[in-house]
Design a protein around this motif. Structure first.
Motif, short mmCIF file in Angstrom:
data_model
loop_
_atom_site.label_atom_id
_atom_site.label_comp_id
_atom_site.label_asym_id
_atom_site.label_seq_id
_atom_site.Cartn_x
_atom_site.Cartn_y
_atom_site.Cartn_z
N LEU A 1 -0.88 -8.21 1.48
CA LEU A 1 -2.17 -7.50 1.33
C LEU A 1 -2.42 -6.37 1.79
O LEU A 1 -2.34 -6.01 3.10
CB LEU A 1 -3.27 -8.54 2.10
N GLN A 2 -2.46 -5.38 1.04
CA GLN A 2 -2.32 -4.01 1.38
C GLN A 2 -3.66 -3.35 1.99
O GLN A 2 -4.63 -4.04 2.02
CB GLN A 2 -1.84 -3.00 0.23
N PRO A 3 -3.73 -2.14 2.74
CA PRO A 3 -4.82 -1.56 3.28
C PRO A 3 -6.03 -1.58 2.48
O PRO A 3 -5.89 -1.44 0.97
CB PRO A 3 -4.41 -0.18 3.40
N PHE A 4 -7.32 -1.85 2.99
CA PHE A 4 -8.55 -2.02 2.44
C PHE A 4 -8.93 -3.03 1.32
O PHE A 4 -9.74 -3.13 0.63
CB PHE A 4 -8.99 -0.42 1.72
N VAL A 5 -7.86 -4.11 1.32
CA VAL A 5 -8.15 -5.12 0.46
C VAL A 5 -9.23 -5.84 0.90
O VAL A 5 -9.32 -6.05 2.04
CB VAL A 5 -6.98 -6.02 0.29
N LYS A 6 -10.30 -6.48 0.04
CA LYS A 6 -11.26 -7.22 0.37
C LYS A 6 -11.16 -8.56 -0.25
O LYS A 6 -11.14 -8.66 -1.66
CB LYS A 6 -12.47 -6.67 0.07
N LEU A 7 -10.88 -9.60 0.21
CA LEU A 7 -10.92 -10.95 -0.22
C LEU A 7 -12.39 -11.43 0.01
O LEU A 7 -12.73 -11.80 1.32
CB LEU A 7 -10.01 -12.13 0.27
N HIS A 8 -13.14 -12.02 -0.77
CA HIS A 8 -14.32 -12.78 -0.55
C HIS A 8 -13.98 -14.23 -0.18
O HIS A 8 -13.00 -14.43 0.59
CB HIS A 8 -15.12 -12.66 -1.88
N SER A 9 -14.75 -15.30 -0.61
CA SER A 9 -14.44 -16.57 0.08
C SER A 9 -14.09 -17.62 -0.74
O SER A 9 -14.08 -17.43 -2.09
CB SER A 9 -15.80 -17.07 0.62
N ASN A 10 -13.55 -18.69 -0.45
CA ASN A 10 -12.90 -19.82 -1.02
C ASN A 10 -11.92 -19.49 -2.14
O ASN A 10 -12.12 -19.94 -3.17
CB ASN A 10 -14.49 -20.42 -1.82
N ILE A 11 -11.00 -18.79 -1.69
CA ILE A 11 -9.93 -18.07 -2.50
C ILE A 11 -8.67 -18.92 -2.35
O ILE A 11 -8.40 -18.91 -1.02
CB ILE A 11 -9.72 -16.64 -2.33
N ILE A 12 -7.85 -18.98 -3.04
CA ILE A 12 -6.47 -19.58 -2.97
C ILE A 12 -5.40 -18.52 -3.13
O ILE A 12 -5.42 -18.12 -4.59
CB ILE A 12 -6.19 -21.04 -3.60
N LEU A 13 -4.53 -18.12 -2.53
CA LEU A 13 -3.40 -17.29 -2.90
C LEU A 13 -2.24 -18.20 -2.70
O LEU A 13 -1.81 -18.38 -1.49
CB LEU A 13 -3.60 -16.11 -1.91
N TRP A 14 -1.57 -18.47 -3.58
CA TRP A 14 -0.23 -19.38 -3.54
C TRP A 14 0.76 -18.49 -3.13
O TRP A 14 0.55 -17.25 -2.71
CB TRP A 14 0.05 -20.10 -4.77
N SER A 15 2.26 -18.66 -3.18
CA SER A 15 2.85 -17.74 -2.37
C SER A 15 3.47 -16.61 -3.21
O SER A 15 3.51 -16.81 -4.39
CB SER A 15 4.28 -18.60 -2.00
N GLY A 16 3.80 -15.54 -2.35
CA GLY A 16 4.62 -14.28 -3.26
C GLY A 16 3.71 -13.39 -3.85
O GLY A 16 4.42 -12.95 -4.86
N ASN A 17 2.37 -13.28 -3.74
CA ASN A 17 1.79 -12.46 -4.39
C ASN A 17 1.62 -11.15 -3.61
O ASN A 17 1.65 -10.73 -2.70
CB ASN A 17 0.14 -12.85 -4.74
N HIS A 18 1.54 -9.96 -4.74
CA HIS A 18 1.09 -8.50 -4.11
C HIS A 18 -0.37 -8.33 -4.76
O HIS A 18 -0.48 -8.17 -5.42
CB HIS A 18 2.03 -7.93 -4.66
N ILE A 19 -1.21 -8.00 -3.30
CA ILE A 19 -2.36 -7.45 -3.69
C ILE A 19 -2.67 -6.17 -3.09
O ILE A 19 -2.32 -5.59 -2.16
CB ILE A 19 -3.46 -8.57 -2.84
N GLY A 20 -2.69 -5.15 -4.25
CA GLY A 20 -2.84 -3.86 -4.18
C GLY A 20 -4.04 -3.26 -3.34
O GLY A 20 -5.17 -3.79 -3.21
N HIS A 21 -3.67 -1.96 -2.77
CA HIS A 21 -4.74 -1.39 -1.91
C HIS A 21 -6.03 -1.26 -2.58
O HIS A 21 -6.27 -0.85 -3.85
CB HIS A 21 -4.18 0.26 -1.38
N ARG A 22 -7.09 -1.56 -1.82
CA ARG A 22 -8.49 -1.59 -2.16
C ARG A 22 -8.77 -2.46 -3.40
O ARG A 22 -9.96 -2.22 -3.96
CB ARG A 22 -8.96 -0.08 -2.59
#
Length: 226
Positions: free
Chosen positions: A123-144
């Motif tokens: 999870l890179q800089p300034f990422v925003k995850l709201h609520s009730n979210i599932i991230l299974w293994s090995g994902n890339h969530i880019g900045h902002r």
């Protein structure tokens, strides 16, 4: 690891079983029991712990002493998990997050409640995850990038910078998203799909480049269109 917090898991499916494993072996929570709605309750125990009906759970595990994690998969386009999430909040429970000790979360990432984040996510800089979210293994969530409420992100998904993933979406294994993509709510993105254009609400996208199918996500999951 010291266990100084008590947790009840909502659900008895495979997702709940996996949640039990991660919370037990990689968190400060002690899982003390499970809960489901009375109509789905089969027996009085699950994984050798008490299984109690959700309808009167606060009498057994009061919310001032116990936290809760709703652990339900993407069934009914994430609606089942969302329904129990809101029901738990109405009862006054604090919804616990699980964030793997083997994931990378930059210091200014914002994360809501009842999120389940497995190993090797970035999870890179300034990422925003709201609520009730599932991230299974090995994902890339880019900045902002923003991921909104009630989404399910499968394994090895690549979301580039400045993306916006709408509520209730399902992102399939190995799907990829170009910079600044906006995925509208209720979308299903198929495994291996490459999204290079903004999507429409309630569509199913497959292929490279990703294109919508005729059948909507509501038809695919047999749920009522909002």
């Amino acid at each position: 690891m010291s266990k100084h917090k008590k947790l009840v898991i909502v659900g008895t499916g495979e997702t709940a079983t996996i949640a039990y494993e991660y919370f037990t072996h990689d968190s400060q929570y002690e899982v003390v029991g499970f809960s489901v709605s009375e109509q789905y309750k089969k027996g009085d125990q699950y994984l050798d712990l008490p299984l109690v009906p959700f309808e009167n759970i606060e009498a057994i595990y009061p919310p001032n002493k116990y936290e809760m994690h709703v652990s339900i998969s993407y069934t009914n386009l994430n609606r089942d998990r969302a329904k129990m999430y809101y029901a738990a909040k109405e009862k006054g429970y604090r919804l616990a997050n699980y964030i793997s000790s083997r994931t990378f979360v930059w210091h200014n990432v914002e994360i809501g409640d009842n999120c389940f984040i497995l190993e090797n996510n970035v999870l890179q800089p300034f990422v925003k995850l709201h609520s009730n979210i599932i991230l299974w293994s090995g994902n890339h969530i880019g900045h902002r990038t923003i991921i909104r409420n009630h989404c399910f992100v499968s394994s090895h998904v690549v979301i580039s910078g400045y993306c916006d993933i709408g509520e209730y979406c399902f992102l399939g294994v190995n799907s990829a998203f170009a910079d600044e993509i906006k995925v509208q709510s209720d979308c299903i993105i198929g495994s291996g799909a490459v999204v290079i254009k903004n999507t429409e609400c309630g569509k199913v996208y497959v292929g490279n480049p990703a294109k919508p199918l005729i059948k909507s996500s509501y038809e695919s999951f047999n749920v009522e269109k909002p």
